[in-house]
Design an enzyme around this catalytic site. Structure first.
Site, mmCIF file in Angstrom:
data_model
loop_
_atom_site.group_PDB
_atom_site.id
_atom_site.type_symbol
_atom_site.label_atom_id
_atom_site.label_comp_id
_atom_site.label_asym_id
_atom_site.label_seq_id
_atom_site.Cartn_x
_atom_site.Cartn_y
_atom_site.Cartn_z
ATOM 1 N N ARG A 51 46.302 -8.806 8.228
ATOM 2 C CA ARG A 51 47.648 -8.903 8.794
ATOM 3 C C ARG A 51 48.108 -7.655 9.543
ATOM 4 O O ARG A 51 48.636 -7.743 10.656
ATOM 5 C CB ARG A 51 48.689 -9.152 7.691
ATOM 6 C CG ARG A 51 48.850 -10.582 7.297
ATOM 7 C CD ARG A 51 49.146 -10.634 5.832
ATOM 8 N NE ARG A 51 47.983 -10.124 5.131
ATOM 9 C CZ ARG A 51 46.948 -10.895 4.796
ATOM 10 N NH1 ARG A 51 46.979 -12.172 5.037
ATOM 11 N NH2 ARG A 51 45.884 -10.378 4.211
ATOM 12 N N THR A 52 47.943 -6.506 8.914
ATOM 13 C CA THR A 52 48.548 -5.306 9.504
ATOM 14 C C THR A 52 47.914 -5.001 10.856
ATOM 15 O O THR A 52 48.613 -4.801 11.854
ATOM 16 C CB THR A 52 48.408 -4.111 8.540
ATOM 17 O OG1 THR A 52 48.884 -4.510 7.262
ATOM 18 C CG2 THR A 52 49.198 -2.918 9.023
ATOM 19 N N LYS A 80 28.845 10.623 10.912
ATOM 20 C CA LYS A 80 28.000 11.801 11.236
ATOM 21 C C LYS A 80 28.620 13.078 10.684
ATOM 22 O O LYS A 80 28.114 14.168 10.910
ATOM 23 C CB LYS A 80 27.858 11.936 12.757
ATOM 24 C CG LYS A 80 27.279 10.731 13.448
ATOM 25 C CD LYS A 80 27.354 10.937 14.968
ATOM 26 C CE LYS A 80 27.249 9.636 15.716
ATOM 27 N NZ LYS A 80 27.667 9.773 17.116
ATOM 28 N N ARG A 101 45.299 3.197 9.039
ATOM 29 C CA ARG A 101 45.213 2.891 7.591
ATOM 30 C C ARG A 101 44.070 3.712 7.023
ATOM 31 O O ARG A 101 42.996 3.809 7.633
ATOM 32 C CB ARG A 101 44.943 1.407 7.356
ATOM 33 C CG ARG A 101 44.626 1.105 5.898
ATOM 34 C CD ARG A 101 44.596 -0.366 5.605
ATOM 35 N NE ARG A 101 45.935 -0.940 5.651
ATOM 36 C CZ ARG A 101 46.213 -2.207 5.332
ATOM 37 N NH1 ARG A 101 45.248 -3.021 4.954
ATOM 38 N NH2 ARG A 101 47.447 -2.656 5.401
ATOM 39 N N HIS A 129 53.515 2.064 2.717
ATOM 40 C CA HIS A 129 53.150 1.091 3.767
ATOM 41 C C HIS A 129 54.469 0.748 4.479
ATOM 42 O O HIS A 129 55.012 -0.348 4.325
ATOM 43 C CB HIS A 129 52.522 -0.135 3.106
ATOM 44 C CG HIS A 129 51.808 -1.064 4.049
ATOM 45 N ND1 HIS A 129 51.872 -0.967 5.428
ATOM 46 C CD2 HIS A 129 50.997 -2.133 3.784
ATOM 47 C CE1 HIS A 129 51.148 -1.937 5.960
ATOM 48 N NE2 HIS A 129 50.605 -2.657 4.991
#
Ligand code: CP
Length: 302
Positions: A51-52, A80, A101, A129
């Site tokens: 969703r986000t 890396k 996120r 959030h």
């Protein structure tokens, strides 16, 4: 360089929250505009999301902007050994705004300190959030016609659920009464209960999801047990199905009551509830596009 970012919901005053909600409402009426023409937004997802990420990308696309980014950090030069700092500084060279996120609490704050463009926290571990909170507030306002003086019942994983932490802080502006329903292992952390006490917010705690404990709720905010935050999966197994919401539990709830859930749902809401007129979680997710359009435009000063 200091730029405006959205890292915690506490970055927003009550006035700013109301202003963003008003903008979200305008975007819901007219989501397709060319406001972001020429702008590029990066979505950097170091943790899974449906969703986000997709609602942010939809928000940008509908406003005529462009999106770059990744949904799987294993495809980036982080593998890396490139640091988060270098990654953010590099992406700052390319875009006008970064949505990130990350599983590490505080990662978004750190990114906002090293970025030369605004950063939006799309979830940092169990911490915050804030854009989920904006769409939650928008959903509450739409369904209740107000934000003030509501009884919000939060159910499930209140320890690791970042959405309940952000929502609790945002609702503190609106004289809520909270009911926290969680097993001992997943209780609302003390820091948030302290926050309630400091701000004169009433709350009660229960360990049982019963008809009685949700009878006077205006909002029933269900949450998933956050498997990914457990270090011991045996502990997760003990609590994963602790609460399962069924239609039979909803019979004596208030007529105005709506069920919210940030989603994804696992077992905590039976599929039969989806057809109940009190279920609002899929519309809630849809509201994410408009709330995020409002946040993006605000951060870009548009
Ligand atoms: N509510 C929410 O954050 O959903 P996703 O994890 O799918 O983005």
């Amino acid at each position: 360089m200091s730029v405006k970012s959205l890292v915690s919901i506490s970055d927003y005053s009550k006035e700013k929250i109301l202003q963003i909600l008003e903008k979200a409402s305008a975007f819901e009426k007219n989501p397709n505009q060319k406001i972001l023409d020429g702008k590029v937004v990066a979505t950097l997802f170091f943790e899974p999301s449906t969703r986000t990420r997709l609602s942010f990308e939809t928000a940008v696309n509908r406003l005529g902007g462009r999106v770059i980014g990744f949904a799987d950090a294993s495809t980036t030069s982080g593998t890396k050994g490139e640091t988060l700092k270098d990654t953010i500084k590099m992406v700052s060279n390319y875009v006008d705004l970064i949505v990130m996120r990350n599983p590490i609490e505080g990662a978004a704050r750190y990114a906002s300190e090293v970025a030369s463009v605004p950063v939006v926290n799309a979830g940092d571990g169990a911490n915050q959030h804030p854009t989920q909170t904006m769409l939650d507030l928008y959903s509450i306002q739409k369904t209740q016609g107000k934000l003030d003086n509501l009884k919000i019942c939060m159910v499930g994983d209140l320890k690791y659920g970042r959405t309940v932490h952000s929502l609790l802080m945002a609702m503190s502006h609106f004289n809520p009464t909270f009911s926290f329903i969680a097993p001992d292992e997943l209780k609302m952390p003390d820091e948030y209960k302290m926050f309630c006490k400091k701000n004169g917010i009433r709350y009660e705690e229960h360990s049982e999801l019963s008809e009685n404990n949700i009878a006077d709720a205006d909002i029933l905010y269900m949450t998933r047990v956050q498997k990914e935050r457990f270090t011991d999966l045996f502990e997760y197994e003990k609590v994963k199905n602790i609460y399962i919401l069924k239609n039979s539990l909803l019979e004596h709830t208030k007529a105005n009551m709506k069920i919210l859930h940030p989603l994804p749902r696992v077992n905590e809401i039976e599929q039969e509830v989806d057809e109940n007129e009190k279920a609002y979680y899929f519309e809630q997710a849809r509201n994410g596009v408009f709330a995020r359009q409002a946040v993006i435009c605000d951060l870009l000063g548009l």
